[in-house]
Design a protein around this motif. Structure first.
Motif, PDB file in Angstrom:
ATOM      1  N   SER A  36       0.845  -1.183   0.000  1.00  0.00           N
ATOM      2  CA  SER A  36       0.000   0.000   0.000  1.00  0.00           C
ATOM      3  C   SER A  36       0.881   1.233   0.000  1.00  0.00           C
ATOM      4  CB  SER A  36      -0.884   0.000   1.242  1.00  0.00           C
ATOM      5  OG  SER A  36      -1.704  -1.140   1.265  1.00  0.00           O
ATOM      6  N   TYR A  37       0.266   2.403  -0.128  1.00  0.00           N
ATOM      7  CA  TYR A  37       1.036   3.637  -0.167  1.00  0.00           C
ATOM      8  C   TYR A  37       0.483   4.679   0.799  1.00  0.00           C
ATOM      9  CZ  TYR A  37       3.881   2.477  -4.239  1.00  0.00           C
ATOM     10  OH  TYR A  37       4.792   1.923  -5.085  1.00  0.00           O
ATOM     11  N   LEU A  38       1.409   5.434   1.351  1.00  0.00           N
ATOM     12  CA  LEU A  38       1.052   6.672   2.023  1.00  0.00           C
ATOM     13  C   LEU A  38       1.531   7.772   1.094  1.00  0.00           C
ATOM     14  CD1 LEU A  38       0.014   8.161   4.529  1.00  0.00           C
ATOM     15  CD2 LEU A  38       2.283   7.942   5.529  1.00  0.00           C
ATOM     16  N   SER A  57      -1.384  13.611  -6.251  1.00  0.00           N
ATOM     17  CA  SER A  57      -0.798  13.236  -4.955  1.00  0.00           C
ATOM     18  C   SER A  57       0.586  12.659  -5.215  1.00  0.00           C
ATOM     19  CB  SER A  57      -1.685  12.199  -4.246  1.00  0.00           C
ATOM     20  OG  SER A  57      -2.020  11.122  -5.098  1.00  0.00           O
ATOM     21  N   LYS A  58       1.475  12.785  -4.212  1.00  0.00           N
ATOM     22  CA  LYS A  58       2.835  12.274  -4.432  1.00  0.00           C
ATOM     23  C   LYS A  58       3.169  11.170  -3.438  1.00  0.00           C
ATOM     24  CE  LYS A  58       5.243  15.475  -1.432  1.00  0.00           C
ATOM     25  NZ  LYS A  58       6.344  16.384  -1.208  1.00  0.00           N
ATOM     26  N   ARG A  59       4.047  10.276  -3.892  1.00  0.00           N
ATOM     27  CA  ARG A  59       4.409   9.137  -3.053  1.00  0.00           C
ATOM     28  C   ARG A  59       5.278   9.576  -1.876  1.00  0.00           C
ATOM     29  NH1 ARG A  59       6.501   5.795  -8.148  1.00  0.00           N
ATOM     30  NH2 ARG A  59       7.046   7.942  -8.652  1.00  0.00           N
ATOM     31  N   VAL A  60       4.975   9.048  -0.708  1.00  0.00           N
ATOM     32  CA  VAL A  60       5.776   9.337   0.484  1.00  0.00           C
ATOM     33  C   VAL A  60       6.416   8.046   1.000  1.00  0.00           C
ATOM     34  CG1 VAL A  60       5.744  10.272   2.831  1.00  0.00           C
ATOM     35  CG2 VAL A  60       4.319  11.312   1.056  1.00  0.00           C
ATOM     36  N   VAL A  61       5.591   7.034   1.237  1.00  0.00           N
ATOM     37  CA  VAL A  61       6.103   5.753   1.733  1.00  0.00           C
ATOM     38  C   VAL A  61       5.330   4.614   1.069  1.00  0.00           C
ATOM     39  CG1 VAL A  61       6.518   4.304   3.774  1.00  0.00           C
ATOM     40  CG2 VAL A  61       6.448   6.785   4.035  1.00  0.00           C
ATOM     41  N   ARG A  62       6.055   3.585   0.677  1.00  0.00           N
ATOM     42  CA  ARG A  62       5.386   2.359   0.236  1.00  0.00           C
ATOM     43  C   ARG A  62       5.424   1.392   1.413  1.00  0.00           C
ATOM     44  NH1 ARG A  62       5.612  -2.677  -2.518  1.00  0.00           N
ATOM     45  NH2 ARG A  62       4.404  -2.618  -4.438  1.00  0.00           N
ATOM     46  N   LEU A  63       4.301   0.836   1.776  1.00  0.00           N
ATOM     47  CA  LEU A  63       4.214  -0.027   2.957  1.00  0.00           C
ATOM     48  C   LEU A  63       3.984  -1.470   2.526  1.00  0.00           C
ATOM     49  CD1 LEU A  63       2.001   2.586   4.680  1.00  0.00           C
ATOM     50  CD2 LEU A  63       4.099   1.740   5.737  1.00  0.00           C
ATOM     51  N   LEU A  64       4.817  -2.371   3.069  1.00  0.00           N
ATOM     52  CA  LEU A  64       4.709  -3.784   2.693  1.00  0.00           C
ATOM     53  C   LEU A  64       3.965  -4.568   3.760  1.00  0.00           C
ATOM     54  CD1 LEU A  64       8.326  -4.397   1.360  1.00  0.00           C
ATOM     55  CD2 LEU A  64       6.235  -3.995   0.042  1.00  0.00           C
ATOM     56  N   PRO A  65       3.058  -5.458   3.335  1.00  0.00           N
ATOM     57  CA  PRO A  65       2.288  -6.240   4.318  1.00  0.00           C
ATOM     58  C   PRO A  65       3.138  -7.325   4.977  1.00  0.00           C
ATOM     59  CG  PRO A  65       1.707  -6.918   2.090  1.00  0.00           C
ATOM     60  CD  PRO A  65       2.659  -5.769   1.950  1.00  0.00           C
ATOM     61  N   ILE A  66       2.913  -7.535   6.278  1.00  0.00           N
ATOM     62  CA  ILE A  66       3.511  -8.703   6.951  1.00  0.00           C
ATOM     63  C   ILE A  66       2.441  -9.530   7.678  1.00  0.00           C
ATOM     64  CG2 ILE A  66       5.876  -7.831   7.174  1.00  0.00           C
ATOM     65  CD1 ILE A  66       5.170  -7.051  10.097  1.00  0.00           C
ATOM     66  N   GLY A  67       1.313  -8.916   7.969  1.00  0.00           N
ATOM     67  CA  GLY A  67       0.225  -9.644   8.621  1.00  0.00           C
ATOM     68  C   GLY A  67      -1.097  -9.039   8.198  1.00  0.00           C
ATOM     69  N   ASN A  68      -2.123  -9.891   8.051  1.00  0.00           N
ATOM     70  CA  ASN A  68      -3.390  -9.367   7.547  1.00  0.00           C
ATOM     71  C   ASN A  68      -4.553 -10.172   8.127  1.00  0.00           C
ATOM     72  OD1 ASN A  68      -5.729  -9.288   5.652  1.00  0.00           O
ATOM     73  ND2 ASN A  68      -4.415  -7.949   4.463  1.00  0.00           N
ATOM     74  N   ILE A  69      -5.594  -9.457   8.560  1.00  0.00           N
ATOM     75  CA  ILE A  69      -6.845 -10.158   8.837  1.00  0.00           C
ATOM     76  C   ILE A  69      -7.884  -9.608   7.882  1.00  0.00           C
ATOM     77  CG2 ILE A  69      -6.286 -10.524  11.277  1.00  0.00           C
ATOM     78  CD1 ILE A  69      -8.530  -8.514  11.950  1.00  0.00           C
ATOM     79  N   LYS A  70      -8.694 -10.510   7.329  1.00  0.00           N
ATOM     80  CA  LYS A  70      -9.742 -10.024   6.439  1.00  0.00           C
ATOM     81  C   LYS A  70     -11.061 -10.736   6.724  1.00  0.00           C
ATOM     82  CE  LYS A  70     -10.490 -10.960   2.295  1.00  0.00           C
ATOM     83  NZ  LYS A  70     -11.768 -11.518   2.716  1.00  0.00           N
ATOM     84  N   GLY A  71     -12.139 -10.047   6.410  1.00  0.00           N
ATOM     85  CA  GLY A  71     -13.468 -10.566   6.707  1.00  0.00           C
ATOM     86  C   GLY A  71     -13.919 -11.592   5.684  1.00  0.00           C
TER      87      GLY A  71
END
Lengths: 143, 489
Positions: free
Chosen positions: B394-396, B475-489
């Motif tokens: 994801s991105y911030l 909008s401009k990119r600031v941080v790309r965030l990598l997943p390490i854990g996820n819960i989904k419905g």
């Protein structure tokens, strides 16, 4: 098969077609198609509780839309998974009138294999039409 | 049904990232439609986008253009990624421009923990989040409310949570509109909507809703100064991002008013639309104002929902790491909404004009110095949280001062390209979980099928989407965030 899910008209959601030899059967199949999006194996739903639903609308497709939305409402408000039994849809000028008994039970995480939550029934490409074999409906659900 | 054939022949290239369909494309269009996308993303868009964005261009009172963001895809009435501004005096309000899941949105929470510190406790954290945050069909929250207490909550949003000890004062400052749309009126909401939502506060829902533990790797910091301003100060810092909305309550508000508008639109106001999902009413009408007040209740319910989930996340981290949430640095970076209509002042033909901006699957992206963003972000522009798929990241981002052409709006996620059925046929949930775990992502879900539907390849490439918004000056990119854990419905 009395209903089938369609792939090409709802990328992010679920679309289905349902059939019935009369309107009552069509509406019952559409109800099953909707409930089946939320739970695997409709046979796992026991008939513990019965609710009478009566609706009227001059448009058949809006009548189906309102009926399915009623099931979505009962899923959240009363946590009920429901199937339709004893359902009739008749012309009663100027409206169509639906009378249905829907039966089922509260969601049981131990016994019901739950799938996706249905947020709403949509009007997108909604249709109810008569065919040489009976009646056919197309419905898109927002999930 | 793919793509290359979907782009209308009359589309005109305005720049590398802006494409215009002229008002002559379809009878009834009052303004042209503009799509923000690279040529590649444009060609990948489904035909529904072009059909729907040009339908939106026919709605009374629309200003400048009907817009679609780079992650756009087919929706109901408006495309997902659709943005349209209507003159507040002469224009309409349409539930189809907001979506059934009113104020579906994203919240990003920081920690001062690093990946090395979190890694040994990852399974415990994810399992604990999965047990503490109800997900899926028929789930109910831990907060038990009467109908009248719930009505209070929907009029107050995050402020209600603060009073109940479920929020930090700074949380409100770091939420769009301080976590409460003013003017919410519970008397405009049906009993059915209240019945659907009163016990769902603090639940995630299903579908594409999730809660994810993420890492900011040093190589994925695009703008160090802004990243620091948004709270990313140490290498491999861990954050939590989650995505959910107003649950059954908002869905029912949308369903109710769609009916109201269908009933009065043509009969009372003489408005015809090309799609029943675009049912609308003049903004300045009893029905339009009633929906606006009810929609705000759903917006506030979603803010409160995310606030209560944040409270749970803080509890979980605190229990696992045996430190207070404050000591773990669990401040919010921001909370953004995707599905709303808001009154905003924009400059149209040199004049400040009050507009009702509909954003559906689109994030507000106010630039530096603009009113309405937290004081601490005045120099950076507002944080924009772009959720990708659970596999890819994801991105911030940050809002820019060059976004005026899109009413300061940007993308909201990566956008689906593969149907849920096709994804389920292509991927097996169990195998996907194992594959993801081998890549260091631990995931928990209520359903295997639901997991398969959210496979990374079912979505557009998030990198291309955010790059397109940056090239377009949204909008401009600031941080790309990598997943390490996820819960989904």
């Amino acid at each position: 098969m009395p209903y089938r899910y369609l792939e090409d008209i709802a990328t992010a959601d679920v679309a289905f077609e349902a059939w019935g030899k009369d309107l009552g059967e069509l509406f019952a199949e559409a109800a099953d198609a909707t409930t089946n999006v939320m739970v695997e194996g409709l046979a796992s739903i026991k008939r513990k509780e019965t609710i009478d639903i009566e609706l009227r609308n001059p448009e058949l497709d809006i009548l189906l839309y309102n009926f399915l939305n009623e099931l979505v409402y009962l899923k959240d408000a009363r946590r009920l998974l429901l199937r339709a039994y004893d359902i009739t849809v008749e012309k009663e000028w100027p409206d169509f009138r639906l009378k249905a008994k829907v039966s089922g039970e509260a969601i049981d995480h131990a016994r019901h294999r739950l799938k996706a939550d249905v947020k709403a029934v949509t009007l997108h490409r909604l249709s109810v039409r008569e065919t040489p074999e009976g009646w056919k409906a197309t419905v898109v659900l927002d999930i | 049904m793919r793509a290359q054939l979907a782009v209308p022949e009359s589309i005109k290239k305005i720049s590398d990232t802006v494409w215009e369909i002229p008002a002559s494309y379809k009878p009834g269009m009052l303004v042209p439609a503009r799509i923000y996308a690279t040529e590649k993303l444009l060609k990948e868009m489904d035909a529904g986008v072009f059909d729907q964005v040009t339908n939106v261009a026919c709605l009374p009172g629309i200003v400048n253009y009907a817009l679609c963001m780079p992650d756009g895809h087919w929706g109901y009435g408006f495309p997902i990624g659709g943005v349209a501004a209507f003159d507040a005096e002469r224009g309409v309000i349409s539930p189809g421009g907001i979506g059934f899941d009113i104020n579906c949105g994203m919240r990003l929470v920081l920690t001062n923990l690093t990946y090395e510190e979190v890694k040994p406790r990852l399974h415990e954290l994810v399992d604990s989040l999965f047990y503490r945050i109800p997900t899926g069909v028929g789930s109910t929250g831990f907060i038990k409310l009467s109908f009248s207490e719930f009505e209070e909550l929907v009029e107050q949003g995050s402020r209600w949570c603060l009073k109940k000890g479920l929020a930090w004062p700074e949380d409100l400052e770091l939420t769009e509109e301080r976590g409460c749309f003013a003017g919410a009126d519970a008397s405009k909401v049906s009993r059915k909507a209240v019945e659907r939502g009163f016990d769902q506060v603090g639940t995630l829902g299903s579908g594409n809703h999730y809660c994810e533990i993420q890492v900011a790797r040093p190589e994925n910091i695009f703008d160090g100064n802004t990243a620091r301003a948004f709270g990313f100060t140490v290498p491999d810092q861990v954050a939590v991002m989650f995505h959910c909305g107003s649950r059954g309550f908002g869905h029912q508000v949308a369903t109710d008013y769609l009916q109201v508008f269908l009933d009065v639109m043509e009969r009372k106001y003489g408005i015809k639309t090309l799609d029943r999902e675009l049912a609308c009413a003049p903004f300045n009408s009893p029905e339009g104002q009633a929906y606006f007040a009810a929609m705000k209740c759903a917006v506030n319910m979603a803010f409160a929902n995310r606030q209560v989930i944040l409270h749970r996340i803080r509890e979980v981290f605190s229990n696992v790491f045996k430190k207070s949430p404050e000591a773990l640095g669990m401040s919010m970076a921001y909370d953004v909404t995707h599905n709303t209509a808001k009154l905003e002042d924009h400059t149209i033909n040199g004049r400040r004009t009050r507009l009702l901006v509909h954003r559906k699957g689109s994030t507000r992206a106010f630039g530096p110095g603009m009113e309405g963003i937290p004081e601490r972000y005045r120099e950076t522009g507002q944080p924009v949280i772009i959720g990708g798929s659970m596999e890819t990241g994801s991105y911030l981002m940050a809002g820019l001062s060059t976004g005026a052409g899109a009413f300061y709006s940007t993308a909201h996620g990566s956008g689906r390209t593969m149907s849920r059925h096709q994804a389920k046929r292509t991927y097996r949930g169990e195998k996907l979980k194992r594959d993801m775990e081998a890549r260091g992502i631990y995931v928990r879900s209520d359903t295997w099928g639901g997991l398969a539907e959210e496979a990374g390849a079912a979505y557009k490439n998030i990198d291309e989407v955010v790059e397109a918004t940056e090239l377009a000056g949204l909008s401009k990119r600031v941080v790309r965030l990598l997943p390490i854990g996820n819960i989904k419905g």
